[in-house]
Design a protein around this motif. Sequence first.
Motif, PDB file in Angstrom:
ATOM      1  N   ALA A  37       0.833  -1.208   0.000  1.00 20.30           N
ATOM      2  CA  ALA A  37       0.000   0.000   0.000  1.00 20.30           C
ATOM      3  C   ALA A  37       0.863   1.251   0.000  1.00 20.30           C
ATOM      4  O   ALA A  37       0.587   2.221  -0.722  1.00 20.30           O
ATOM      5  CB  ALA A  37      -0.931  -0.007   1.208  1.00 20.30           C
ATOM      6  N   ALA A  38       1.935   1.242   0.800  1.00 19.32           N
ATOM      7  CA  ALA A  38       2.828   2.400   0.865  1.00 19.32           C
ATOM      8  C   ALA A  38       3.558   2.607  -0.459  1.00 19.32           C
ATOM      9  O   ALA A  38       3.646   3.735  -0.968  1.00 19.32           O
ATOM     10  CB  ALA A  38       3.832   2.217   2.006  1.00 19.32           C
ATOM     11  N   ALA A  39       4.082   1.515  -1.016  1.00 19.41           N
ATOM     12  CA  ALA A  39       4.860   1.619  -2.255  1.00 19.41           C
ATOM     13  C   ALA A  39       3.995   2.083  -3.426  1.00 19.41           C
ATOM     14  O   ALA A  39       4.414   2.927  -4.235  1.00 19.41           O
ATOM     15  CB  ALA A  39       5.514   0.278  -2.571  1.00 19.41           C
ATOM     16  N   GLU A  40       2.787   1.538  -3.521  1.00 17.91           N
ATOM     17  CA  GLU A  40       1.908   1.921  -4.627  1.00 17.91           C
ATOM     18  C   GLU A  40       1.511   3.383  -4.544  1.00 17.91           C
ATOM     19  O   GLU A  40       1.487   4.093  -5.557  1.00 17.91           O
ATOM     20  CB  GLU A  40       0.670   1.016  -4.640  1.00 17.91           C
ATOM     21  CG  GLU A  40       0.978  -0.410  -5.067  1.00 17.91           C
ATOM     22  CD  GLU A  40      -0.248  -1.317  -5.024  1.00 17.91           C
ATOM     23  OE1 GLU A  40      -1.316  -0.843  -4.557  1.00 17.91           O
ATOM     24  OE2 GLU A  40      -0.137  -2.488  -5.435  1.00 17.91           O
ATOM     25  N   GLN A  41       1.206   3.852  -3.336  1.00 18.96           N
ATOM     26  CA  GLN A  41       0.820   5.250  -3.204  1.00 18.96           C
ATOM     27  C   GLN A  41       2.026   6.175  -3.403  1.00 18.96           C
ATOM     28  O   GLN A  41       1.897   7.251  -4.001  1.00 18.96           O
ATOM     29  CB  GLN A  41       0.176   5.507  -1.841  1.00 18.96           C
ATOM     30  CG  GLN A  41      -0.353   6.924  -1.657  1.00 18.96           C
ATOM     31  CD  GLN A  41      -1.387   7.311  -2.694  1.00 18.96           C
ATOM     32  OE1 GLN A  41      -2.300   6.549  -2.983  1.00 18.96           O
ATOM     33  NE2 GLN A  41      -1.233   8.490  -3.285  1.00 18.96           N
ATOM     34  N   MET A  42       3.184   5.775  -2.942  1.00 22.65           N
ATOM     35  CA  MET A  42       4.389   6.580  -3.160  1.00 22.65           C
ATOM     36  C   MET A  42       4.681   6.712  -4.655  1.00 22.65           C
ATOM     37  O   MET A  42       5.075   7.782  -5.143  1.00 22.65           O
ATOM     38  CB  MET A  42       5.579   5.939  -2.432  1.00 22.65           C
ATOM     39  CG  MET A  42       6.894   6.692  -2.631  1.00 22.65           C
ATOM     40  SD  MET A  42       6.924   8.337  -1.870  1.00 22.65           S
ATOM     41  CE  MET A  42       7.315   7.899  -0.173  1.00 22.65           C
ATOM     42  N   ALA A  43       4.469   5.636  -5.391  1.00 23.89           N
ATOM     43  CA  ALA A  43       4.706   5.676  -6.833  1.00 23.89           C
ATOM     44  C   ALA A  43       3.657   6.522  -7.556  1.00 23.89           C
ATOM     45  O   ALA A  43       3.938   7.116  -8.602  1.00 23.89           O
ATOM     46  CB  ALA A  43       4.706   4.255  -7.394  1.00 23.89           C
ATOM     47  N   ARG A  44       2.448   6.590  -6.974  1.00 25.56           N
ATOM     48  CA  ARG A  44       1.363   7.342  -7.608  1.00 25.56           C
ATOM     49  C   ARG A  44       1.469   8.831  -7.291  1.00 25.56           C
ATOM     50  O   ARG A  44       1.480   9.665  -8.182  1.00 25.56           O
ATOM     51  CB  ARG A  44       0.016   6.792  -7.134  1.00 25.56           C
ATOM     52  CG  ARG A  44      -1.208   7.432  -7.788  1.00 25.56           C
ATOM     53  CD  ARG A  44      -2.501   6.807  -7.271  1.00 25.56           C
ATOM     54  NE  ARG A  44      -2.514   5.359  -7.466  1.00 25.56           N
ATOM     55  CZ  ARG A  44      -2.513   4.466  -6.482  1.00 25.56           C
ATOM     56  NH1 ARG A  44      -2.504   4.859  -5.213  1.00 25.56           N
ATOM     57  NH2 ARG A  44      -2.518   3.181  -6.734  1.00 25.56           N
ATOM     58  N   LEU A  45       1.532   9.161  -6.002  1.00 25.07           N
ATOM     59  CA  LEU A  45       1.614  10.567  -5.590  1.00 25.07           C
ATOM     60  C   LEU A  45       1.849  10.663  -4.087  1.00 25.07           C
ATOM     61  O   LEU A  45       1.202   9.985  -3.297  1.00 25.07           O
ATOM     62  CB  LEU A  45       0.302  11.311  -5.909  1.00 25.07           C
ATOM     63  CG  LEU A  45       0.211  12.749  -5.374  1.00 25.07           C
ATOM     64  CD1 LEU A  45       1.173  13.663  -6.129  1.00 25.07           C
ATOM     65  CD2 LEU A  45      -1.211  13.283  -5.461  1.00 25.07           C
ATOM     66  N   ASN A  46       2.804  11.492  -3.708  1.00 25.24           N
ATOM     67  CA  ASN A  46       2.886  11.938  -2.322  1.00 25.24           C
ATOM     68  C   ASN A  46       3.162  13.430  -2.348  1.00 25.24           C
ATOM     69  O   ASN A  46       3.975  13.909  -3.144  1.00 25.24           O
ATOM     70  CB  ASN A  46       3.973  11.211  -1.539  1.00 25.24           C
ATOM     71  CG  ASN A  46       3.746  11.333  -0.046  1.00 25.24           C
ATOM     72  OD1 ASN A  46       2.604  11.484   0.390  1.00 25.24           O
ATOM     73  ND2 ASN A  46       4.805  11.249   0.745  1.00 25.24           N
ATOM     74  N   THR A  47       2.470  14.149  -1.501  1.00 21.99           N
ATOM     75  CA  THR A  47       2.611  15.606  -1.499  1.00 21.99           C
ATOM     76  C   THR A  47       2.356  16.117  -0.094  1.00 21.99           C
ATOM     77  O   THR A  47       1.988  15.350   0.798  1.00 21.99           O
ATOM     78  CB  THR A  47       1.626  16.246  -2.499  1.00 21.99           C
ATOM     79  OG1 THR A  47       1.857  17.659  -2.552  1.00 21.99           O
ATOM     80  CG2 THR A  47       0.181  16.002  -2.094  1.00 21.99           C
ATOM     81  N   ASN A  48       2.563  17.397   0.092  1.00 20.44           N
ATOM     82  CA  ASN A  48       2.298  17.948   1.423  1.00 20.44           C
ATOM     83  C   ASN A  48       0.788  18.121   1.610  1.00 20.44           C
ATOM     84  O   ASN A  48       0.004  17.978   0.673  1.00 20.44           O
ATOM     85  CB  ASN A  48       3.054  19.267   1.646  1.00 20.44           C
ATOM     86  CG  ASN A  48       2.503  20.411   0.830  1.00 20.44           C
ATOM     87  OD1 ASN A  48       1.346  20.809   0.989  1.00 20.44           O
ATOM     88  ND2 ASN A  48       3.319  20.967  -0.057  1.00 20.44           N
ATOM     89  N   THR A  49       0.419  18.445   2.820  1.00 21.36           N
ATOM     90  CA  THR A  49      -1.001  18.388   3.163  1.00 21.36           C
ATOM     91  C   THR A  49      -1.763  19.681   2.887  1.00 21.36           C
ATOM     92  O   THR A  49      -2.867  19.866   3.410  1.00 21.36           O
ATOM     93  CB  THR A  49      -1.155  17.987   4.639  1.00 21.36           C
ATOM     94  OG1 THR A  49      -0.334  18.854   5.436  1.00 21.36           O
ATOM     95  CG2 THR A  49      -0.704  16.571   4.862  1.00 21.36           C
TER      96      THR A  49
END
Length: 369
Positions: A9-21
């Motif tokens: 779950a972490a890897a897939e979301q990191m690959a899709r998008l991570n941004t500030n809040t």
Amino acid sequence: HSHPYVVRAAAEQMARLNTNTRYLHELLIEYGERLTATLPEELSVVFLVNSGSEANELALRMARAYTRRKDVIVVECAYHGNTSAMIDISPYKFDGPGGHGPRAWVHKVTLPDIYRGPHRGADAGPRYAEAVSDAAQMAEVNGGVAAFFCESAVSCGGQIILPRGYLREAFAAVRAAGGICVADEVQTGFGRAGSHFWMFETQGVTPDIVTLGKPIGNGHPLGAVVTTPEIAAAFANGMEYFNTFGGNPVSCAVGLAVLDVIRDEELQQNALAVGDYLKDALNQLKSRHSLIGDVRGQGLFVGVELVRDRQTRAPADREAARLIEQMRERGVLLSTDGPFHNVIKIKPPIAFSRRDADELISKMEIVLD
């Protein structure tokens, strides 16, 4: 640790998008809804942070904004985090090496320990809570109490399970004095109690604020504060609260995955069954080894207090340290806690199995012999 479902779950979301809040996302809403669904209805507003220390720091700010007061009541030996303000309300730190005692606005109450403390009978809970009532009255000199912070089971104090009625009476006294009640679930939450999802539920109370951390992310840095709409509204006083990474998409994906695993793998039920099994086995060890003075716990939150004499209850600190080292040599990691460093704390991941418990007990038997 490193559960593959959570890692994915972490890897897939990191690959899709991570941004500030600053940017809203659906996972933030979904996680808030899933998390509050596990809590009493009154606790419906979520603030996401990155650690338990941050969560308790924010809870203190909220309590002061809501009550317009400063004083805080804390339990002897308690630990609430590593920030400057949290050291100020953590007797485990300010009474320890390098500490300088409590601030004038901090009121420390007796650790509700029914094995070693002054109250050990059926009425111990309400009797220990009298100290909280007294502290609330003392705070009136400074304008009144803002908050009572209490771990739902006291870890650094020696794996102390709060006596029946303690939080009910303590919360009532604090609220009567105009303060609010904060349950620190950083070390005790997410099914570890076994009988309940949250340790505070074993006391039959609803806090005004709950703080979360440690297991919330299965190793990922995540924390949360959950409170009532009234307290949240008072906190929205114009001083913006912004947390760059609190509640970012990856953290929310991880939080959701952790809730899925606890539910799907029935880990709360496991904590109850294996915790009971482990305590029974430890009590059998106690019957054969006089060094063990007390076995206590709730679910997979367990403490074993070592004493040199069961009558005097003289703390066996050196023996506890030796046991820890000898267990480490046999591949089992334990540590000590409590004001006398003589309590073996056992808080394994709640996937801990009966087979794991058997290994722990068999190796502890060898060391005790």
